[in-house]
Structure formats: C-alpha cells, structure tokens
Scaffold this motif. Structure first.
Motif, mmCIF file in Angstrom:
data_model
loop_
_atom_site.group_PDB
_atom_site.id
_atom_site.type_symbol
_atom_site.label_atom_id
_atom_site.label_comp_id
_atom_site.label_asym_id
_atom_site.label_seq_id
_atom_site.Cartn_x
_atom_site.Cartn_y
_atom_site.Cartn_z
ATOM 1 N N PHE B 58 4.087 3.534 16.059
ATOM 2 C CA PHE B 58 5.334 3.232 15.360
ATOM 3 C C PHE B 58 6.448 4.135 15.880
ATOM 4 O O PHE B 58 6.371 5.363 15.782
ATOM 5 C CB PHE B 58 5.143 3.439 13.860
ATOM 6 N N GLU B 67 4.837 7.690 15.632
ATOM 7 C CA GLU B 67 3.705 8.007 14.766
ATOM 8 C C GLU B 67 2.480 7.185 15.145
ATOM 9 O O GLU B 67 2.596 6.006 15.491
ATOM 10 C CB GLU B 67 4.075 7.712 13.303
ATOM 11 N N ILE B 69 -0.532 5.437 13.537
ATOM 12 C CA ILE B 69 -0.818 4.962 12.179
ATOM 13 C C ILE B 69 -2.118 4.169 12.197
ATOM 14 O O ILE B 69 -2.427 3.482 13.186
ATOM 15 C CB ILE B 69 0.363 4.087 11.685
ATOM 16 N N GLY B 75 -0.528 -2.993 2.756
ATOM 17 C CA GLY B 75 -0.176 -1.890 1.869
ATOM 18 C C GLY B 75 -0.940 -0.606 2.127
ATOM 19 O O GLY B 75 -0.781 0.358 1.401
ATOM 20 N N THR B 76 -1.805 -0.598 3.165
ATOM 21 C CA THR B 76 -2.634 0.592 3.393
ATOM 22 C C THR B 76 -2.223 1.458 4.573
ATOM 23 O O THR B 76 -2.833 2.512 4.775
ATOM 24 C CB THR B 76 -4.110 0.199 3.618
ATOM 25 N N PRO B 77 -1.247 1.051 5.411
ATOM 26 C CA PRO B 77 -0.974 1.868 6.598
ATOM 27 C C PRO B 77 -0.653 3.307 6.238
ATOM 28 O O PRO B 77 0.057 3.557 5.266
ATOM 29 C CB PRO B 77 0.253 1.195 7.222
ATOM 30 N N GLN B 78 -1.229 4.232 6.990
ATOM 31 C CA GLN B 78 -0.838 5.618 6.814
ATOM 32 C C GLN B 78 -0.912 6.352 8.143
ATOM 33 O O GLN B 78 -1.673 5.993 9.028
ATOM 34 C CB GLN B 78 -1.698 6.307 5.759
ATOM 35 N N GLY B 139 9.592 -1.712 6.239
ATOM 36 C CA GLY B 139 8.386 -2.201 5.589
ATOM 37 C C GLY B 139 8.025 -3.593 6.093
ATOM 38 O O GLY B 139 8.061 -3.871 7.292
ATOM 39 N N GLY B 140 7.703 -4.467 5.159
ATOM 40 C CA GLY B 140 7.312 -5.821 5.526
ATOM 41 C C GLY B 140 8.474 -6.693 5.984
ATOM 42 O O GLY B 140 8.280 -7.802 6.474
#
Lengths: 346, 153
Positions: B58, B67, B69, B75-78, B139-140
C-alpha cells in the motif's frame, strides 16, 4: 447492539455555570499528548443558543439522515474546530517597569498565530446567546460523546475499529485498527469523534474507562465545581442517574431525533421571568428553543417535547417549593448531592 | 522489473492535483495498492479470506514508506506487525499532472507476512487506486482491477 451494562450520565443544566472545568479536566487528562490533539475537546461546553463546537454541528448530519453519505461535511480544523493559539503573556506581564517602557503592541495581549480567515474556536460565541435586554438569554451545554445505544460511528467504520464495549457500553476507537478514514466522523450526528492529523487516526471521548473500571467517575463529572453530573448504570435502580431518568423523568436526550439513543441526558434549564414591562409568567429561555434540542424519543413531535419540558419545570418547581417550606423532597436531595458517592455510582 | 535481488514496480498515471496530505478533516491523499494471494494460488479479490489471506503493498502519497499489509477477509486488513516485512521503499514524484511512483522491495519475503517473488513463478495480482483531494476516496471507496497475472522471469 446488545450490551450487558450501559453507563449513563445526567447533566443538570440548571447548575452548569460555564466554567469549562470539565473541559480542562478532560483536556489535561487525555488530549494534550501531541500536536494533532490541540484542537480536540472530547468534552466541550458550548453556549446555547449558539453555533456549538464544531461550528454548526447540528446541521452537518450523520448516518441517520443522509442518503449520500459522501455528501456529509467534514469541517476543517481552522474553520470548524479552531486552531489553538498562545498569548504573549511573557511579553506583557513580565516586563520591567510595566507598560510605560513598552510600545503599545508589546503591552497588549495578542494571540499567536492570529486567527485568520473564518477562524473559529470551541467557545467562539460564548455568552452571546439571543434576545435583547432585559430579556437576553443563554445557557451552557456541556457535551461529551453520548456513548449511544445505537452508535452510528460503529456502523460507519468498515474496519470494525469503532466498537461498543459489552461490559459498560462505552464506545471506543481501537487506535491500532483505525486507518483514519473518518467515516465515523461523518456518521456521528453529534460530531463527537475527532481526527488527529498527526497520528492520522480518529480519537474520541473514552468516558474515562480506566477510571470506570476502578469504580471511579469520569473526570468531567468528578471535577465539575457545580456538581452537575450524575453517573450510573442504566439498570442500577439505586443510582441518581436512574432515578432522574426513569423515576422522576426530569432528564431528556439531546436531539433524540438523531435516532442514536444517546446515553447522556440533560435536565433542561429553568430561567428567570421575562420582563415586559413587568415580570411575566414566561421564562426567558423560550421552551420552544429547548424543545429544539431536548426530547425523550426520536418519534416525539415538537409539541410533545414542549409539553414534556413544561412538565419537567412543573415537577422541579413543585419540589423546590416543598423544600422551601421545610419539607423533604427526594428529587431535590438527588439534585443537591452531598458527596461524590451520591452522584457517581459505577 | 527485477535485478535478481529486488523487484521494482513502476506506476504512472494522470492526476490533475497532487494530493499528498491527510493533515485536516476534509483532506485525503492519493493512494495505490497491489494485492497478491499470500500463500495460495488464488484468493477472493475483496481482501482475501481467512484460509486464503492476501498480501497488500500500500502506497499513499503522505506516508513515509509504503506499508506491507495482510488481510484475511473484508474489514480485516492490517499492517503486518513484524519489522522484517516492512521492507518496502519507494520513489514518488508528481509533476505537471502526472504521478510517477516506483515501489521496490527485496524479492525474498522478509517474513511469513509477505509474498516471496520467485523467478519462473506466476502470481495473481490485483490493483487498487484511490483518488484523494476533493474525491475523498479511502477504504473501500476506490477503483479496483480484476485479478491480473504477474509472471516473474
């Protein structure tokens, strides 16, 4: 969103003197860590009628009323929240020989940076209010996150970074999950989530959860010199907060039409009589003004809200008169708490 | 492009304005991302799945470094927590309405939170693009490609 317990707060606006001690207690405890938090007041006190903080937050909308969610305004720090400035206290107050030896500009307190353009601040329109002498009026409205039972910020976050704790209903932003999308800020109609541009994440009132966990009150409540707050769990029938909301029914929600079921309640403020040309029966703060702010439920009409507020005033006056005659009143006993333990039961 | 040790991805696209800041509530930055299944051949395009996680690189114009990721579903990306996988470097320049972005990282994975790029192997790869500024994409809210193929020769 089922929770096991829900913290609630009742603020008695009859006793709020607008001193901002709650704001400062919160500020020094939680939001003086870095530059990105300078504009944030998780607790703020705004003058009503007024534009509030952030500026005109009531008209910005939220998840509840806006179909095109992208169209919801995100106010800028300078124009919406206020860029904090410092004063030249050292220059003005610590000079040798006082003002005489200094030029005018050096002897006058000036903000730095100077507010520019459409500058704003959390108490920009403090004590302005409305009406004309001798019937001008205003009152103070302290605001924190409402830790709503149906929080739109939680729904707005696509990453589940905002969540409502099961054990006490406190709404938090997981600082590690948050990616700074700011959907929660759009979602919240009370605009009680803030964006930290340094950390690039959102931050908000945490209802002092580390203190609640130790059965201590949140700082805005414990530090309040007017002792206006009552804090307790929604199902704790022994707490003052429960009695004021559920038994005496003298506390109302702020903008229940936002449909979020806020858990901060307010006792609407009585005010001195209108003078025209003698003292009249009318209160200086028009009940209609209060009914624009406060109510019980989202489906209540404006007229129903007006009636409810009048009813609350009748109850409070009746109970006050009882005490004035030397009788006891449970309501007044609750409203004049003698110790912190009377007000805060967590 | 690669040199046997490092792999380079070069992106160029038209952007009327340089959106390289997230310094205020209404300000959003331009961003791009590539997504590659972490250890399966295929995965779900939308952030992968629990048993088929994806690795995402990213880049956002305001970040000091891109980054690394990982994600296992919507909803889980980190950001992968280990330092070894945060080994991505970049070059970025916006001029006259054109973004030039080069993203590079060692071909060998820094940790299990990263895809290894191996010569002779084919990968599925998908791209995403966020238009910052007034478009406020994050985001999305973005443009995504279908799965494409990446062949390392």
């Amino acid at each position: 969103m089922p929770v096991q317990k829900q913290v609630r707060m009742v603020a008695d606006l009859n006793k709020c003197l607008g001193c901002h001690t709650c704001t400062m207690a919160c500020k020094t405890m939680w939001t003086d860590r870095n530059k990105g938090q300078m504009h944030m007041y998780w607790n703020n006190v705004e003058t009503r009628p007024g534009k509030g903080y952030p500026k005109d937050w009531e008209t910005q909308g939220g998840w509840f009323n806006t179909k095109d969610k992208n169209s919801i305004l995100l106010a800028s720090i300078n124009e919406g929240y206020g860029t904090p400035w410092e004063y030249n206290y050292d220059q003005v107050l610590k000079t040798n020989g006082g003002d005489a030896s200094e030029s005018v500009s050096e002897s006058v307190l000036t903000p730095s940076p100077r507010p520019s353009g459409n500058a704003y601040a959390s108490n920009w329109d403090e004590d302005v209010g409305e009406g004309t002498f001798p019937n001008s009026y205003y009152f103070y409205l302290p605001r924190i996150c409402n830790h709503c039972s149906d929080p739109p910020c939680v729904d707005a976050c696509p990453r589940q970074a905002v969540y409502k704790r099961k054990e006490d209903g406190i709404v938090l932003v997981d600082q590690k999950r948050c990616r700074g999308y700011r959907y929660c800020i759009k979602g919240c109609p009370y605009k009680k989530i803030y964006y930290n541009p340094e950390e690039k994440i959102s931050q908000k009132c945490i209802f002092c959860y580390p203190r609640i966990e130790q059965h201590k009150g949140n700082l805005c409540a414990t530090q309040c010199v007017g002792r206006i707050h009552h804090v307790g769990f929604a199902d704790d029938t022994a707490s003052g907060a429960y009695k004021l909301v559920n038994i005496w029914k003298v506390a109302l929600r702020l903008h229940p039409e936002f449909k979020t079921e806020p858990n901060v309640f307010y006792i609407p403020p009585l005010s001195p009589p209108v003078y025209s040309p003698q003292l009249t029966e009318d209160q200086r703060i028009p009940v209609e003004v209060l009914a624009n702010l406060f109510g019980d439920t989202s489906d209540q009409t404006h007229d129903q809200r007006v009636e409810r507020i009048k009813e609350i005033f009748r109850i409070i006056r009746t109970e006050r008169e009882k005490v004035a005659k030397g009788e006891r009143s449970e309501l007044i006993d609750i409203l004049i708490p003698h110790s912190e333990a009377d007000r805060i039961k967590v | 492009m690669h040199n046997g040790n490092d792999i380079f991805f070069f992106y160029q696209w038209n952007a009327a304005t340089e959106n390289n800041s997230v310094a205020d509530y209404p300000i959003f930055a331009d961003a791009i991302a590539m997504e590659i299944p972490l250890f399966t051949e295929e995965s779900i395009l939308c952030m992968g799945a629990m048993d088929k996680p994806v690795n995402i690189i990213f880049w956002r114009a305001d970040l000091p470094v891109p980054e690394n990721i990982v994600a296992g579903g919507m909803g889980t990306p980190q950001i992968s927590p280990d330092e070894a996988s945060q080994n991505i470097r970049h070059y970025q320049k916006w001029k006259d309405g054109i973004w030039d972005v080069i993203i590079t990282r060692p071909m060998a994975a820094g940790s299990e939170n990263q895809v290894s790029f191996v010569r002779g192997k084919n990968y599925r790869i998908a791209f995403a693009y966020w238009k910052g500024g007034a478009y406020a994409e994050r985001g999305g809210h973005k443009i995504v490609s279908e799965w494409q193929y990446l062949s390392i020769r």
